[in-house]
Structure formats: structure tokens, C-alpha cells
Design a protein around this motif. Sequence first.
Motif, PDB file in Angstrom:
ATOM      1  N   PRO A   3       0.811  -1.224   0.000  1.00 64.03           N
ATOM      2  CA  PRO A   3       0.000   0.000   0.000  1.00 64.03           C
ATOM      3  C   PRO A   3       0.844   1.274   0.000  1.00 64.03           C
ATOM      4  O   PRO A   3       0.455   2.266  -0.616  1.00 64.03           O
ATOM      5  CB  PRO A   3      -0.811  -0.101   1.294  1.00 64.03           C
ATOM      6  CG  PRO A   3      -0.778  -1.540   1.678  1.00 64.03           C
ATOM      7  CD  PRO A   3       0.492  -2.098   1.129  1.00 64.03           C
ATOM      8  N   LEU A   4       1.988   1.251   0.674  1.00 61.51           N
ATOM      9  CA  LEU A   4       2.851   2.432   0.687  1.00 61.51           C
ATOM     10  C   LEU A   4       3.403   2.709  -0.706  1.00 61.51           C
ATOM     11  O   LEU A   4       3.412   3.857  -1.166  1.00 61.51           O
ATOM     12  CB  LEU A   4       4.002   2.248   1.676  1.00 61.51           C
ATOM     13  CG  LEU A   4       4.984   3.399   1.783  1.00 61.51           C
ATOM     14  CD1 LEU A   4       4.277   4.668   2.261  1.00 61.51           C
ATOM     15  CD2 LEU A   4       6.126   3.050   2.701  1.00 61.51           C
ATOM     16  N   ALA A  38       0.636   4.226  -2.760  1.00 63.58           N
ATOM     17  CA  ALA A  38       0.381   5.632  -2.424  1.00 63.58           C
ATOM     18  C   ALA A  38       1.453   6.546  -3.009  1.00 63.58           C
ATOM     19  O   ALA A  38       1.165   7.670  -3.415  1.00 63.58           O
ATOM     20  CB  ALA A  38       0.315   5.805  -0.913  1.00 63.58           C
TER      21      ALA A  38
END
Length: 75
Positions: free
Chosen positions: A52-53, A56
Motif C-alpha cells: 500500500p505504501l 500511495a
Amino acid sequence: MDEVNVGALDMFVRFLIGMALFSLATLLTGNWRWLALLGFVPLLTAAYRFCPLWAALGICTCEEQRRLRAARAGH
């Protein structure tokens, strides 16, 4: 989840980091053993090949996905 943003080398490094954190459970004493549970994060991101990082931040270390995106863009 069909989006993949973790490449093979990245996946291998995440697996190693996760296992290293889990091994801390045998070395640490007291409440510090809970630190070893952080090993789940890199292991899960390696298993699902999705971070997810990275998503993003718009980072993709997967060569296949980069090629697909370039083909869609017409390069």
C-alpha cells in the motif's frame, strides 16, 4: 486484488526482512518480543506482491506491470 507493484527482487528482500524480524523473537526478552510481530508486514506484502505504501507513492518495482503500463500508454 489484481494490482501488483512488488517485483521479484523486492519480494525476496521483503521476505528476508520479515524472517529476520521474526527471528528477533528468539533473541529479545520481555516486551521487546512483540517487535518481532512487525515481521508480518513485509511477509504479507511479499506474499500478495502488493504494498500500500508503494501504491500511495506511485512506485512499482514489478517489471511486468511497468511493461503493461508502457504498452497502454503507447510507448
